[in-house]
Design a protein around this motif. Structure first.
Motif, PDB file in Angstrom:
ATOM      1  N   ALA A   5       5.207 -14.586  33.180  1.00 21.49           N
ATOM      2  CA  ALA A   5       3.687 -14.483  32.993  1.00 21.49           C
ATOM      3  C   ALA A   5       3.748 -15.756  32.161  1.00 21.49           C
ATOM      4  O   ALA A   5       4.291 -15.930  31.047  1.00 21.49           O
ATOM      5  CB  ALA A   5       3.525 -13.040  32.400  1.00 21.49           C
ATOM      6  N   ASP A  35      -1.868 -16.412  41.064  1.00 23.08           N
ATOM      7  CA  ASP A  35      -3.250 -16.220  40.061  1.00 23.08           C
ATOM      8  C   ASP A  35      -3.201 -14.640  39.625  1.00 23.08           C
ATOM      9  O   ASP A  35      -2.797 -13.641  40.363  1.00 23.08           O
ATOM     10  CB  ASP A  35      -4.451 -16.133  40.771  1.00 23.08           C
ATOM     11  CG  ASP A  35      -5.545 -15.971  40.096  1.00 23.08           C
ATOM     12  OD1 ASP A  35      -5.466 -15.064  38.926  1.00 23.08           O
ATOM     13  OD2 ASP A  35      -6.611 -16.641  40.180  1.00 23.08           O
ATOM     14  N   ALA A  36      -2.849 -14.284  38.447  1.00 22.70           N
ATOM     15  CA  ALA A  36      -2.481 -13.030  37.794  1.00 22.70           C
ATOM     16  C   ALA A  36      -3.462 -12.034  38.158  1.00 22.70           C
ATOM     17  O   ALA A  36      -3.350 -10.681  38.264  1.00 22.70           O
ATOM     18  CB  ALA A  36      -2.333 -13.010  36.390  1.00 22.70           C
ATOM     19  N   ARG A  37      -4.669 -12.366  38.407  1.00 19.28           N
ATOM     20  CA  ARG A  37      -5.850 -11.384  38.729  1.00 19.28           C
ATOM     21  C   ARG A  37      -5.398 -10.682  40.039  1.00 19.28           C
ATOM     22  O   ARG A  37      -5.952  -9.519  40.297  1.00 19.28           O
ATOM     23  CB  ARG A  37      -7.104 -12.217  38.738  1.00 19.28           C
ATOM     24  CG  ARG A  37      -7.734 -12.682  37.581  1.00 19.28           C
ATOM     25  CD  ARG A  37      -8.909 -13.426  37.853  1.00 19.28           C
ATOM     26  NE  ARG A  37      -8.738 -14.633  38.878  1.00 19.28           N
ATOM     27  CZ  ARG A  37      -9.621 -15.331  39.728  1.00 19.28           C
ATOM     28  NH1 ARG A  37     -10.859 -14.915  39.467  1.00 19.28           N
ATOM     29  NH2 ARG A  37      -9.416 -15.998  40.571  1.00 19.28           N
ATOM     30  N   ASP A  94      -4.403 -17.960  34.358  1.00 18.71           N
ATOM     31  CA  ASP A  94      -3.408 -17.057  33.861  1.00 18.71           C
ATOM     32  C   ASP A  94      -2.515 -16.834  35.416  1.00 18.71           C
ATOM     33  O   ASP A  94      -3.069 -16.474  36.236  1.00 18.71           O
ATOM     34  CB  ASP A  94      -4.036 -15.695  33.667  1.00 18.71           C
ATOM     35  CG  ASP A  94      -4.535 -15.980  31.916  1.00 18.71           C
ATOM     36  OD1 ASP A  94      -4.067 -16.936  31.296  1.00 18.71           O
ATOM     37  OD2 ASP A  94      -5.656 -14.962  31.811  1.00 18.71           O
ATOM     38  N   VAL A  96       1.390 -15.615  37.409  1.00 21.67           N
ATOM     39  CA  VAL A  96       2.605 -14.633  37.446  1.00 21.67           C
ATOM     40  C   VAL A  96       3.368 -15.323  38.204  1.00 21.67           C
ATOM     41  O   VAL A  96       2.914 -15.759  39.498  1.00 21.67           O
ATOM     42  CB  VAL A  96       2.420 -13.176  38.052  1.00 21.67           C
ATOM     43  CG1 VAL A  96       3.696 -12.778  37.959  1.00 21.67           C
ATOM     44  CG2 VAL A  96       1.343 -12.449  37.048  1.00 21.67           C
ATOM     45  N   LEU A 145       3.879  -5.855  33.835  1.00 20.83           N
ATOM     46  CA  LEU A 145       2.815  -6.719  34.136  1.00 20.83           C
ATOM     47  C   LEU A 145       1.550  -6.184  33.649  1.00 20.83           C
ATOM     48  O   LEU A 145       1.130  -4.902  33.986  1.00 20.83           O
ATOM     49  CB  LEU A 145       2.591  -7.417  35.432  1.00 20.83           C
ATOM     50  CG  LEU A 145       3.908  -8.232  35.862  1.00 20.83           C
ATOM     51  CD1 LEU A 145       3.778  -8.335  37.345  1.00 20.83           C
ATOM     52  CD2 LEU A 145       4.040  -9.458  35.392  1.00 20.83           C
ATOM     53  N   GLY A 148      -3.694  -6.521  37.199  1.00 22.83           N
ATOM     54  CA  GLY A 148      -4.492  -7.478  37.666  1.00 22.83           C
ATOM     55  C   GLY A 148      -6.171  -7.215  37.532  1.00 22.83           C
ATOM     56  O   GLY A 148      -6.319  -6.173  36.938  1.00 22.83           O
TER      57      GLY A 148
END
Length: 186
Positions: A5, A35-37, A94, A96, A145, A148
């Protein structure tokens, strides 16, 4: 599979993707940044890697590149241009990052006898290289995690409010279902 992350600052997306490829090649791993979202949880990514590898083994893959095939499964889409929305973009993101030992890398060199521990070491070496070029920190296997963005996940994976009300499944479970359904929809 190792997961990282991080917050990425990408000035040139093509150069960034090329650098991930170079690091992966140097360490015999595949690296894909998301994209972490758009990432529901670690299981979401593990399932995407598993299904991408199965498609490649069967010769049913859409993409020539393993990292792109993983992206397709994680996005639950067969169209590369639509799946790319889930990837990172220029600017601060942000993210992953998945780092996974590349089975094809071991078949094409003299490392066919590598153990799982040695493959994991290669992945960890690649993560160390990534950490050196980004604001990143490794996640432990038991560290969840952060989920998202719920609205983004629902919109991207076309999960309706009616569907969520009709089940007691978590949003992450519904996303993983979309990933698995890609195999069925081929």
């Amino acid at each position: 599979m190792e997961v990282l992350a991080c917050t990425l600052e990408v000035d040139d997306l093509d150069a960034f993707v090329a650098r991930l490829g170079e690091i992966g090649d140097d360490h015999g791993v595949t690296i894909q940044a998301f994209d972490a979202r758009y990432v529901a949880d670690r299981d979401h990514l593990e399932r995407a890697v598993e299904l991408a590898d199965r498609a490649i083994d069967r010769g049913e893959n859409v993409a020539r590149d393993r990292a792109v095939e993983i992206l397709l499964y994680a996005a639950g889409r067969r169209q590369i241009d639509r799946a790319l929305e889930m990837g990172v973009s220029e600017g601060e993101t942000d993210a992953v990052v998945v780092v996974d030992a590349d089975p094809a890398a071991s078949e094409n060199d003299d490392t066919t006898d590598l153990t799982d521990d040695q493959r994991e070491t290669a992945a960890l070496d690649a993560i160390a290289a990534l950490e050196a070029v980004s604001d990143a920190s490794s996640l432990e296997d038991d560290q969840p995690l952060e989920s998202g963005d719920e609205a983004v996940l629902c919109a991207f994976f076309e999960i309706t409010a009616a569907e969520r009300e009709a089940t007691d499944a978590t949003l992450a479970a519904l996303v993983r279902e979309r990933v698995a359904l890609l195999e069925v929809e081929k």
